[in-house]
Design a protein around this motif. Structure first.
Motif, PDB file in Angstrom:
ATOM      1  N   LYS A   1     -34.447   3.443 -16.419  1.00 54.81           N
ATOM      2  CA  LYS A   1     -33.531   4.058 -18.133  1.00 54.81           C
ATOM      3  C   LYS A   1     -34.565   4.903 -18.795  1.00 54.81           C
ATOM      4  O   LYS A   1     -34.210   5.780 -19.129  1.00 54.81           O
ATOM      5  N   LEU A   2     -35.794   4.585 -18.167  1.00 57.46           N
ATOM      6  CA  LEU A   2     -36.561   5.307 -18.830  1.00 57.46           C
ATOM      7  C   LEU A   2     -36.910   6.456 -18.458  1.00 57.46           C
ATOM      8  O   LEU A   2     -36.782   7.804 -18.829  1.00 57.46           O
ATOM      9  N   THR A   3     -36.383   7.070 -16.845  1.00 59.18           N
ATOM     10  CA  THR A   3     -36.901   7.963 -16.163  1.00 59.18           C
ATOM     11  C   THR A   3     -35.517   8.947 -17.087  1.00 59.18           C
ATOM     12  O   THR A   3     -34.569   9.678 -17.439  1.00 59.18           O
ATOM     13  N   ALA A   4     -34.275   8.623 -16.666  1.00 59.77           N
ATOM     14  CA  ALA A   4     -33.011   9.069 -17.653  1.00 59.77           C
ATOM     15  C   ALA A   4     -32.969   8.824 -18.930  1.00 59.77           C
ATOM     16  O   ALA A   4     -32.637  10.646 -18.874  1.00 59.77           O
TER      17      ALA A   4
ATOM     18  N   ASN B   1     -33.058  13.044 -19.781  1.00 61.42           N
ATOM     19  CA  ASN B   1     -31.256  13.337 -20.181  1.00 61.42           C
ATOM     20  C   ASN B   1     -30.312  13.221 -19.635  1.00 61.42           C
ATOM     21  O   ASN B   1     -29.651  14.322 -19.330  1.00 61.42           O
ATOM     22  N   VAL B   2     -30.898  12.383 -18.420  1.00 61.97           N
ATOM     23  CA  VAL B   2     -29.183  12.173 -17.043  1.00 61.97           C
ATOM     24  C   VAL B   2     -29.000  11.219 -17.233  1.00 61.97           C
ATOM     25  O   VAL B   2     -29.270   9.863 -18.251  1.00 61.97           O
ATOM     26  N   ASN B   3     -27.209  11.091 -16.683  1.00 56.76           N
ATOM     27  CA  ASN B   3     -26.363   9.780 -16.620  1.00 56.76           C
ATOM     28  C   ASN B   3     -27.332   8.806 -15.902  1.00 56.76           C
ATOM     29  O   ASN B   3     -27.850   8.980 -14.787  1.00 56.76           O
ATOM     30  N   ALA B   4     -27.338   7.420 -16.409  1.00 62.30           N
ATOM     31  CA  ALA B   4     -28.471   6.307 -15.753  1.00 62.30           C
ATOM     32  C   ALA B   4     -27.806   6.646 -14.277  1.00 62.30           C
ATOM     33  O   ALA B   4     -28.695   6.237 -13.402  1.00 62.30           O
ATOM     34  N   SER B   5     -25.972   6.287 -14.119  1.00 60.46           N
ATOM     35  CA  SER B   5     -25.836   5.689 -13.216  1.00 60.46           C
ATOM     36  C   SER B   5     -25.826   6.727 -12.218  1.00 60.46           C
ATOM     37  O   SER B   5     -25.460   6.463 -11.220  1.00 60.46           O
ATOM     38  N   ASN B   6     -25.550   8.009 -12.269  1.00 63.48           N
ATOM     39  CA  ASN B   6     -25.821   8.868 -11.545  1.00 63.48           C
ATOM     40  C   ASN B   6     -27.229   9.228 -11.170  1.00 63.48           C
ATOM     41  O   ASN B   6     -27.589   9.453  -9.929  1.00 63.48           O
ATOM     42  N   LEU B   7     -28.091   8.852 -11.302  1.00 62.61           N
ATOM     43  CA  LEU B   7     -30.080   8.555 -11.490  1.00 62.61           C
ATOM     44  C   LEU B   7     -29.787   7.329  -9.902  1.00 62.61           C
ATOM     45  O   LEU B   7     -30.647   7.588  -9.381  1.00 62.61           O
ATOM     46  N   ASN B   8     -29.259   6.047 -10.362  1.00 65.70           N
ATOM     47  CA  ASN B   8     -28.629   5.184  -9.692  1.00 65.70           C
ATOM     48  C   ASN B   8     -28.319   5.235  -7.991  1.00 65.70           C
ATOM     49  O   ASN B   8     -29.140   5.135  -7.928  1.00 65.70           O
ATOM     50  N   VAL B   9     -27.411   6.545  -8.336  1.00 65.56           N
ATOM     51  CA  VAL B   9     -27.131   6.863  -7.356  1.00 65.56           C
ATOM     52  C   VAL B   9     -27.547   7.653  -6.606  1.00 65.56           C
ATOM     53  O   VAL B   9     -28.241   7.582  -5.035  1.00 65.56           O
TER      54      VAL B   9
ATOM     55  N   PHE C   1     -31.008   7.470  -6.262  1.00 65.76           N
ATOM     56  CA  PHE C   1     -32.333   6.786  -5.973  1.00 65.76           C
ATOM     57  C   PHE C   1     -31.402   6.001  -4.540  1.00 65.76           C
ATOM     58  O   PHE C   1     -32.176   5.786  -3.258  1.00 65.76           O
ATOM     59  N   ASN C   2     -30.839   5.479  -4.247  1.00 68.07           N
ATOM     60  CA  ASN C   2     -29.700   4.723  -3.856  1.00 68.07           C
ATOM     61  C   ASN C   2     -29.721   5.588  -2.290  1.00 68.07           C
ATOM     62  O   ASN C   2     -29.569   4.874  -1.243  1.00 68.07           O
ATOM     63  N   ALA C   3     -29.592   6.254  -2.420  1.00 67.82           N
ATOM     64  CA  ALA C   3     -28.785   7.173  -1.452  1.00 67.82           C
ATOM     65  C   ALA C   3     -30.159   7.485  -0.444  1.00 67.82           C
ATOM     66  O   ALA C   3     -30.493   7.502   0.278  1.00 67.82           O
ATOM     67  N   LEU C   4     -31.605   8.162  -2.000  1.00 64.98           N
ATOM     68  CA  LEU C   4     -32.501   8.058  -1.165  1.00 64.98           C
ATOM     69  C   LEU C   4     -33.101   6.870  -0.313  1.00 64.98           C
ATOM     70  O   LEU C   4     -33.557   6.730   0.461  1.00 64.98           O
ATOM     71  N   LYS C   5     -32.700   5.666  -0.513  1.00 65.92           N
ATOM     72  CA  LYS C   5     -32.667   4.398  -0.177  1.00 65.92           C
ATOM     73  C   LYS C   5     -32.358   4.220   1.244  1.00 65.92           C
ATOM     74  O   LYS C   5     -33.662   3.814   2.044  1.00 65.92           O
ATOM     75  N   LEU C   6     -31.118   4.619   0.779  1.00 68.54           N
ATOM     76  CA  LEU C   6     -30.908   4.440   2.342  1.00 68.54           C
ATOM     77  C   LEU C   6     -30.686   5.862   3.114  1.00 68.54           C
ATOM     78  O   LEU C   6     -29.992   5.330   3.943  1.00 68.54           O
ATOM     79  N   ALA C   7     -31.788   6.912   3.151  1.00 66.57           N
ATOM     80  CA  ALA C   7     -32.228   7.477   3.900  1.00 66.57           C
ATOM     81  C   ALA C   7     -30.129   8.800   4.169  1.00 66.57           C
ATOM     82  O   ALA C   7     -30.251   8.890   5.131  1.00 66.57           O
ATOM     83  N   LYS C   8     -29.774   8.694   3.482  1.00 61.63           N
ATOM     84  CA  LYS C   8     -28.304   9.256   2.579  1.00 61.63           C
ATOM     85  C   LYS C   8     -28.816  10.905   2.180  1.00 61.63           C
ATOM     86  O   LYS C   8     -29.123  10.751   1.338  1.00 61.63           O
ATOM     87  N   MET C   9     -29.458  11.739   3.105  1.00 62.48           N
ATOM     88  CA  MET C   9     -30.223  12.491   2.365  1.00 62.48           C
ATOM     89  C   MET C   9     -29.188  13.972   2.111  1.00 62.48           C
ATOM     90  O   MET C   9     -29.958  14.476   1.158  1.00 62.48           O
ATOM     91  N   ASP C  10     -28.344  13.581   2.818  1.00 60.36           N
ATOM     92  CA  ASP C  10     -26.958  14.801   1.754  1.00 60.36           C
ATOM     93  C   ASP C  10     -26.761  14.271   0.841  1.00 60.36           C
ATOM     94  O   ASP C  10     -26.426  15.278  -0.258  1.00 60.36           O
TER      95      ASP C  10
ATOM     96  N   ASP D   1     -27.504  16.279  -2.754  1.00 57.75           N
ATOM     97  CA  ASP D   1     -26.589  17.026  -3.757  1.00 57.75           C
ATOM     98  C   ASP D   1     -26.558  15.859  -5.217  1.00 57.75           C
ATOM     99  O   ASP D   1     -26.263  17.064  -6.009  1.00 57.75           O
ATOM    100  N   LYS D   2     -26.645  14.611  -5.834  1.00 58.56           N
ATOM    101  CA  LYS D   2     -26.787  14.610  -6.243  1.00 58.56           C
ATOM    102  C   LYS D   2     -28.807  15.013  -7.467  1.00 58.56           C
ATOM    103  O   LYS D   2     -28.465  14.809  -8.294  1.00 58.56           O
ATOM    104  N   TYR D   3     -29.119  14.846  -6.414  1.00 60.41           N
ATOM    105  CA  TYR D   3     -30.612  15.642  -7.060  1.00 60.41           C
ATOM    106  C   TYR D   3     -30.618  17.463  -7.413  1.00 60.41           C
ATOM    107  O   TYR D   3     -30.987  17.569  -8.750  1.00 60.41           O
TER     108      TYR D   3
END
Length: 97
Positions: free
Chosen positions: A52-55, A59-67, A69-78, A82-84
């Motif tokens: 939440k603090l990072t978002a 000044n970005v959407n927290a849910s997009n940031l969460n998606v 981070f989850n992609a990074l955690k699950l090693a879904k690099m593409d 794209d989100k980054y």
């Protein structure tokens, strides 16, 4: 005396404050000479607050940031890339200010 981490200008002091306050936990000592440590976020509640603090500060959407981070955690690099990339394109550039 109370200190907010927003008031700490020294990066080393900031991470020390996080560790002493329990917001980060030391996992391993990487280098005792340079005082470099491997840290982790101790629990889901603190992790959510960091997100939440990072978002907020980016000044970005927290849910997009969460998606992202989850992609990074699950090693879904593409998906992460794209989100980054989308997040970076929304941020103001130095020359825009």
């Amino acid at each position: 005396m109370e200190t907010s981490f927003f008031e700490v200008s020294n990066t080393a002091s900031l991470w020390g404050l996080f560790v002493n306050a329990g917001y980060m936990t030391i996992v391993d000592e990487v280098s005792s000479i340079d005082q470099i440590y491997k840290l982790k976020i101790p629990n889901q509640e603190v992790q959510d607050e960091f997100k939440k603090l990072t978002a907020y500060y980016l000044n970005v959407n927290a849910s997009n940031l969460n998606v992202m981070f989850n992609a990074l955690k699950l090693a879904k690099m593409d998906d992460f890339r794209d989100k980054y990339q989308a997040m970076l394109l929304q941020l103001p550039f130095y020359h825009d200010l």
